[in-house]
Design a protein around this motif. Structure first.
Motif, mmCIF file in Angstrom:
data_model
loop_
_atom_site.group_PDB
_atom_site.id
_atom_site.type_symbol
_atom_site.label_atom_id
_atom_site.label_comp_id
_atom_site.label_asym_id
_atom_site.label_seq_id
_atom_site.Cartn_x
_atom_site.Cartn_y
_atom_site.Cartn_z
ATOM 1 N N ILE A 50 0.846 -1.196 0.000
ATOM 2 C CA ILE A 50 0.000 0.000 0.000
ATOM 3 C C ILE A 50 0.879 1.243 0.000
ATOM 4 O O ILE A 50 0.640 2.193 -0.742
ATOM 5 C CB ILE A 50 -0.953 -0.011 1.215
ATOM 6 N N GLN A 51 1.920 1.212 0.815
ATOM 7 C CA GLN A 51 2.821 2.357 0.899
ATOM 8 C C GLN A 51 3.618 2.519 -0.392
ATOM 9 O O GLN A 51 3.868 3.639 -0.842
ATOM 10 C CB GLN A 51 3.760 2.178 2.083
ATOM 11 N N ALA A 52 3.974 1.419 -1.022
ATOM 12 C CA ALA A 52 4.737 1.470 -2.268
ATOM 13 C C ALA A 52 3.922 2.079 -3.399
ATOM 14 O O ALA A 52 4.470 2.625 -4.359
ATOM 15 C CB ALA A 52 5.200 0.065 -2.655
ATOM 16 N N ASP A 53 2.599 2.023 -3.262
ATOM 17 C CA ASP A 53 1.707 2.607 -4.267
ATOM 18 C C ASP A 53 1.820 4.132 -4.321
ATOM 19 O O ASP A 53 1.455 4.743 -5.309
ATOM 20 C CB ASP A 53 0.266 2.218 -3.934
ATOM 21 N N GLY A 54 2.298 4.757 -3.240
ATOM 22 C CA GLY A 54 2.553 6.189 -3.254
ATOM 23 C C GLY A 54 1.499 7.054 -2.602
ATOM 24 O O GLY A 54 1.711 8.238 -2.399
ATOM 25 N N ASN A 55 0.334 6.499 -2.268
ATOM 26 C CA ASN A 55 -0.710 7.292 -1.635
ATOM 27 C C ASN A 55 -1.404 6.457 -0.554
ATOM 28 O O ASN A 55 -2.572 6.110 -0.681
ATOM 29 C CB ASN A 55 -1.729 7.766 -2.675
ATOM 30 N N GLU A 57 -2.523 7.196 2.436
ATOM 31 C CA GLU A 57 -3.701 7.786 3.073
ATOM 32 C C GLU A 57 -4.913 7.694 2.155
ATOM 33 O O GLU A 57 -6.019 7.391 2.606
ATOM 34 C CB GLU A 57 -3.463 9.239 3.480
ATOM 35 N N GLY A 58 -4.739 7.926 0.892
ATOM 36 C CA GLY A 58 -5.840 7.790 -0.052
ATOM 37 C C GLY A 58 -6.386 6.370 -0.065
ATOM 38 O O GLY A 58 -7.600 6.155 -0.120
ATOM 39 N N TYR A 59 -5.490 5.406 -0.003
ATOM 40 C CA TYR A 59 -5.900 4.002 0.010
ATOM 41 C C TYR A 59 -6.705 3.695 1.272
ATOM 42 O O TYR A 59 -7.759 3.056 1.210
ATOM 43 C CB TYR A 59 -4.668 3.098 -0.058
ATOM 44 N N VAL A 60 -6.210 4.171 2.423
ATOM 45 C CA VAL A 60 -6.911 3.926 3.689
ATOM 46 C C VAL A 60 -8.275 4.610 3.682
ATOM 47 O O VAL A 60 -9.279 4.015 4.093
ATOM 48 C CB VAL A 60 -6.061 4.395 4.889
ATOM 49 N N ARG A 61 -8.345 5.839 3.201
ATOM 50 C CA ARG A 61 -9.628 6.542 3.157
ATOM 51 C C ARG A 61 -10.617 5.838 2.230
ATOM 52 O O ARG A 61 -11.796 5.712 2.554
ATOM 53 C CB ARG A 61 -9.435 7.994 2.730
ATOM 54 N N THR A 62 -10.149 5.365 1.097
ATOM 55 C CA THR A 62 -11.021 4.619 0.187
ATOM 56 C C THR A 62 -11.554 3.377 0.889
ATOM 57 O O THR A 62 -12.753 3.083 0.836
ATOM 58 C CB THR A 62 -10.265 4.235 -1.096
ATOM 59 N N ALA A 63 -10.673 2.656 1.573
ATOM 60 C CA ALA A 63 -11.094 1.457 2.307
ATOM 61 C C ALA A 63 -12.092 1.820 3.403
ATOM 62 O O ALA A 63 -13.072 1.092 3.638
ATOM 63 C CB ALA A 63 -9.879 0.756 2.906
ATOM 64 N N LEU A 64 -11.882 2.949 4.059
ATOM 65 C CA LEU A 64 -12.780 3.402 5.122
ATOM 66 C C LEU A 64 -14.185 3.667 4.576
ATOM 67 O O LEU A 64 -15.180 3.191 5.144
ATOM 68 C CB LEU A 64 -12.196 4.680 5.743
ATOM 69 N N TYR A 65 -14.278 4.404 3.481
ATOM 70 C CA TYR A 65 -15.582 4.701 2.890
ATOM 71 C C TYR A 65 -16.271 3.443 2.394
ATOM 72 O O TYR A 65 -17.459 3.244 2.625
ATOM 73 C CB TYR A 65 -15.444 5.706 1.741
ATOM 74 N N ARG A 66 -15.537 2.585 1.744
ATOM 75 C CA ARG A 66 -16.148 1.367 1.202
ATOM 76 C C ARG A 66 -16.592 0.425 2.311
ATOM 77 O O ARG A 66 -17.644 -0.197 2.228
ATOM 78 C CB ARG A 66 -15.193 0.672 0.241
ATOM 79 N N GLU A 67 -15.817 0.329 3.366
ATOM 80 C CA GLU A 67 -16.210 -0.512 4.503
ATOM 81 C C GLU A 67 -17.459 0.046 5.174
ATOM 82 O O GLU A 67 -18.360 -0.702 5.547
ATOM 83 C CB GLU A 67 -15.058 -0.616 5.519
ATOM 84 N N PHE A 68 -17.520 1.366 5.317
ATOM 85 C CA PHE A 68 -18.705 1.985 5.911
ATOM 86 C C PHE A 68 -19.949 1.668 5.094
ATOM 87 O O PHE A 68 -20.972 1.252 5.643
ATOM 88 C CB PHE A 68 -18.533 3.501 6.029
ATOM 89 N N VAL A 69 -19.881 1.853 3.786
ATOM 90 C CA VAL A 69 -21.031 1.572 2.931
ATOM 91 C C VAL A 69 -21.399 0.092 3.043
ATOM 92 O O VAL A 69 -22.575 -0.252 3.135
ATOM 93 C CB VAL A 69 -20.758 1.990 1.465
ATOM 94 N N SER A 70 -20.416 -0.773 3.099
ATOM 95 C CA SER A 70 -20.662 -2.206 3.239
ATOM 96 C C SER A 70 -21.352 -2.516 4.566
ATOM 97 O O SER A 70 -22.313 -3.276 4.618
ATOM 98 C CB SER A 70 -19.339 -2.964 3.144
ATOM 99 N N TRP A 71 -20.883 -1.918 5.658
ATOM 100 C CA TRP A 71 -21.493 -2.124 6.973
ATOM 101 C C TRP A 71 -22.933 -1.666 6.963
ATOM 102 O O TRP A 71 -23.813 -2.329 7.479
ATOM 103 C CB TRP A 71 -20.765 -1.304 8.021
ATOM 104 N N ARG A 72 -23.161 -0.510 6.387
ATOM 105 C CA ARG A 72 -24.489 0.092 6.450
ATOM 106 C C ARG A 72 -25.482 -0.645 5.559
ATOM 107 O O ARG A 72 -26.675 -0.554 5.785
ATOM 108 C CB ARG A 72 -24.419 1.570 6.094
ATOM 109 N N ARG A 73 -25.009 -1.361 4.550
ATOM 110 C CA ARG A 73 -25.925 -2.166 3.744
ATOM 111 C C ARG A 73 -26.519 -3.275 4.591
ATOM 112 O O ARG A 73 -27.662 -3.653 4.429
ATOM 113 C CB ARG A 73 -25.182 -2.796 2.566
ATOM 114 N N VAL A 74 -25.711 -3.807 5.492
ATOM 115 C CA VAL A 74 -26.136 -4.920 6.334
ATOM 116 C C VAL A 74 -26.958 -4.418 7.516
ATOM 117 O O VAL A 74 -28.010 -4.966 7.836
ATOM 118 C CB VAL A 74 -24.904 -5.709 6.837
ATOM 119 N N ALA A 75 -26.488 -3.388 8.167
ATOM 120 C CA ALA A 75 -27.170 -2.880 9.361
ATOM 121 C C ALA A 75 -28.324 -1.967 8.972
ATOM 122 O O ALA A 75 -28.163 -1.046 8.210
ATOM 123 C CB ALA A 75 -26.172 -2.113 10.224
ATOM 124 N N ARG A 76 -29.469 -2.216 9.509
ATOM 125 C CA ARG A 76 -30.633 -1.405 9.183
ATOM 126 C C ARG A 76 -31.009 -0.434 10.300
ATOM 127 O O ARG A 76 -31.870 0.402 10.127
ATOM 128 C CB ARG A 76 -31.836 -2.296 8.869
#
Length: 176
Positions: A50-55, A57-76
């Motif tokens: 991830i670090q070798a990719d050069g960004n 923080e961008g990778y972590v933020r993308t993972a954060l947003y996608r995980e949130f959307v994934s969690w919220r699809r399941v939780a009502r």
């Protein structure tokens, strides 16, 4: 330096900012901690790449947003009990700002996960439509429509935030 030292340094340097984003997404401190911990736990073993990719923080933020959307699809259950309020530093009128923040948080909780993520990315993180689409893994058209629907829903849910949700206010760059 052991293989996880660079990861620990990243978390020490950027953890608070990431926690702030997680808080905006979840609306609660404990849920934000869980979300961030889940994402960081998944990424620690792949940190070198991830670090070798050069960004990283961008990778972590993308993972954060996608995980949130994934969690919220399941939780009502959209209502999250709150025992504490976040600090509101740097505001002259703390009482009005606190009320506005509570109203905004309640309205945000009633949006769909994708709508909430789009608003946080676009208006809190100041990402472009294209960057938001890339982070969420969707089209720019989806970002535009989700933004439109989310703002319309916010105006319905919280008419007292009309000034905050005005087109002029939303298009004015935020100071960081």
């Amino acid at each position: 330096m052991d293989r996880h030292e660079e990861f620990r340094e990243f978390v020490a340097a950027r953890g608070q900012a990431l926690m702030g984003t997680a808080y905006l997404l979840t609306g609660g401190r404990h849920q934000a901690e869980d979300l961030l911990q889940t994402v960081l736990t998944r990424l620690v073993t792949r940190w070198h790449g991830i670090q070798a990719d050069g960004n990283p923080e961008g990778y972590v933020r993308t993972a954060l947003y996608r995980e949130f959307v994934s969690w919220r699809r399941v939780a009502r259950n959209r209502e999250i009990p709150r025992a504490d309020m976040p600090d509101i530093a740097g505001h002259e009128n703390h009482e009005d700002t606190a009320v506005q923040r509570v109203v905004l948080e309640h309205a945000l909780r009633r949006l769909t996960p994708r709508q909430r993520a789009v608003l946080v990315l676009r208006f809190y993180e100041d990402h472009s439509e294209a960057d938001t689409a890339r982070i969420l893994g969707c089209s720019v058209g989806t970002v535009k429509s989700q933004t439109h629907h989310a703002l319309r829903r916010m105006r319905t849910l919280a008419p007292e935030l009309a000034d905050l949700l005005s087109e002029t206010h939303l298009t004015t760059p935020r100071s960081r």
